[in-house]
Design a protein around this motif. Structure first.
Motif, short mmCIF file in Angstrom:
data_model
loop_
_atom_site.label_atom_id
_atom_site.label_comp_id
_atom_site.label_asym_id
_atom_site.label_seq_id
_atom_site.Cartn_x
_atom_site.Cartn_y
_atom_site.Cartn_z
N ARG A 1 0.85 -1.19 0.00
CA ARG A 1 0.00 0.00 0.00
C ARG A 1 0.88 1.24 0.00
NH1 ARG A 1 -3.06 -2.29 4.86
NH2 ARG A 1 -4.44 -3.75 3.86
N PHE A 2 0.52 2.16 -0.83
CA PHE A 2 1.18 3.45 -0.79
C PHE A 2 0.28 4.45 -1.48
CE2 PHE A 2 2.46 1.92 -4.92
CZ PHE A 2 2.51 3.05 -5.71
N GLU A 3 0.42 5.68 -1.10
CA GLU A 3 -0.36 6.74 -1.71
C GLU A 3 0.45 7.31 -2.86
OE1 GLU A 3 -2.58 10.89 -0.46
OE2 GLU A 3 -1.72 9.62 1.09
N ASN A 4 -0.09 7.21 -4.05
CA ASN A 4 0.63 7.70 -5.22
C ASN A 4 0.50 9.22 -5.29
OD1 ASN A 4 2.16 7.56 -7.53
ND2 ASN A 4 0.37 7.50 -8.85
N LYS A 5 1.61 9.88 -5.03
CA LYS A 5 1.66 11.34 -5.05
C LYS A 5 2.79 11.76 -5.98
CE LYS A 5 0.23 12.20 -0.28
NZ LYS A 5 0.63 12.87 0.96
N PRO A 6 2.73 12.98 -6.46
CA PRO A 6 3.88 13.50 -7.22
C PRO A 6 5.11 13.48 -6.34
CG PRO A 6 1.98 14.95 -7.47
CD PRO A 6 1.63 13.95 -6.41
N LEU A 7 6.25 13.23 -6.94
CA LEU A 7 7.51 13.26 -6.19
C LEU A 7 7.86 14.69 -5.83
CD1 LEU A 7 9.56 10.71 -8.30
CD2 LEU A 7 8.44 10.31 -6.12
N PRO A 8 8.41 14.90 -4.65
CA PRO A 8 8.81 16.26 -4.27
C PRO A 8 9.82 16.83 -5.28
CG PRO A 8 8.97 14.75 -2.40
CD PRO A 8 8.71 13.93 -3.61
N ALA B 1 12.93 12.86 -8.96
CA ALA B 1 11.83 13.55 -9.62
C ALA B 1 12.23 13.98 -11.03
CB ALA B 1 11.38 14.76 -8.80
N LYS B 2 13.52 13.96 -11.33
CA LYS B 2 13.98 14.30 -12.67
C LYS B 2 13.67 13.20 -13.67
CE LYS B 2 17.72 17.17 -10.93
NZ LYS B 2 19.16 17.31 -10.77
N VAL B 3 13.43 11.97 -13.19
CA VAL B 3 13.19 10.84 -14.09
C VAL B 3 11.82 10.20 -13.91
CG1 VAL B 3 15.62 10.29 -14.39
CG2 VAL B 3 14.33 9.18 -12.57
N ALA B 4 11.11 10.56 -12.86
CA ALA B 4 9.79 9.98 -12.61
C ALA B 4 8.84 11.07 -12.12
CB ALA B 4 9.90 8.87 -11.57
N THR B 5 7.60 10.95 -12.50
CA THR B 5 6.62 11.97 -12.14
C THR B 5 6.00 11.75 -10.77
OG1 THR B 5 4.91 10.73 -13.30
CG2 THR B 5 6.01 12.49 -14.52
N ASP C 1 5.19 5.79 -11.02
CA ASP C 1 6.11 5.87 -12.15
C ASP C 1 7.52 5.44 -11.73
OD1 ASP C 1 7.07 6.52 -14.76
OD2 ASP C 1 7.51 8.58 -14.14
N LEU C 2 7.96 5.88 -10.56
CA LEU C 2 9.28 5.52 -10.06
C LEU C 2 9.38 4.01 -9.85
CD1 LEU C 2 12.10 6.22 -9.06
CD2 LEU C 2 11.09 6.68 -6.81
N LEU C 3 8.37 3.42 -9.24
CA LEU C 3 8.37 1.97 -9.01
C LEU C 3 8.41 1.21 -10.33
CD1 LEU C 3 5.88 1.64 -6.03
CD2 LEU C 3 8.36 1.40 -5.98
N ALA C 4 7.68 1.67 -11.32
CA ALA C 4 7.69 1.02 -12.64
C ALA C 4 9.08 1.09 -13.25
CB ALA C 4 6.66 1.67 -13.56
N LYS C 5 9.72 2.24 -13.14
CA LYS C 5 11.08 2.39 -13.70
C LYS C 5 12.08 1.51 -12.96
CE LYS C 5 10.81 6.60 -16.20
NZ LYS C 5 9.81 7.61 -16.14
N LEU C 6 11.92 1.36 -11.66
CA LEU C 6 12.81 0.49 -10.90
C LEU C 6 12.60 -0.97 -11.26
CD1 LEU C 6 12.69 2.19 -7.39
CD2 LEU C 6 14.65 2.07 -8.94
N ARG C 7 11.34 -1.36 -11.46
CA ARG C 7 11.04 -2.75 -11.81
C ARG C 7 11.57 -3.13 -13.18
NH1 ARG C 7 5.59 -1.81 -9.40
NH2 ARG C 7 5.62 -2.95 -7.44
#
Length: 90
Positions: free
Chosen positions: A13-20, A26-30, A34-40
């Motif tokens: 569980r996590f709340e999907n929020k814009p990255l600070p 935040a330069k590579v993920a919105t 999005d960040l988790l998808a890029k890491l996966r």
């Protein structure tokens, strides 16, 4: 960025929020999703990146052989950049 998440890894569980804005990633993920998808999928289509990242889990001899095999197929693999702007030998 020395991060990776296996594609099979689930986040409960996590709340999907814009990255600070001051968050480097935040330069590579919105946002977090999005960040988790890029890491996966960080190493999808980038076998040299994957071998270099996981080199410490394997014998040196095996790693060197795998690197040679990858470079025989694609000599430009050392110049390929992942979603985080990193080359395999950063």
């Amino acid at each position: 960025v020395n991060l990776y998440m296996p594609p099979s890894k689930k986040v409960q569980r996590f709340e999907n929020k814009p990255l600070p804005k001051n968050f480097q990633l935040a330069k590579v993920a919105t946002d977090w999703k999005d960040l988790l998808a890029k890491l996966r999928h960080r190493f999808d289509g980038l076998p040299l990146h994957k071998v270099c990242y996981f080199h410490s889990y394997h014998p040196v001899k095996d790693t060197i052989e795998e690197i040679r095999n990858i470079l025989k197929l694609n000599a430009n693999a050392v110049n390929e950049v992942d979603a985080f702007g990193m080359t395999p030998l950063h």
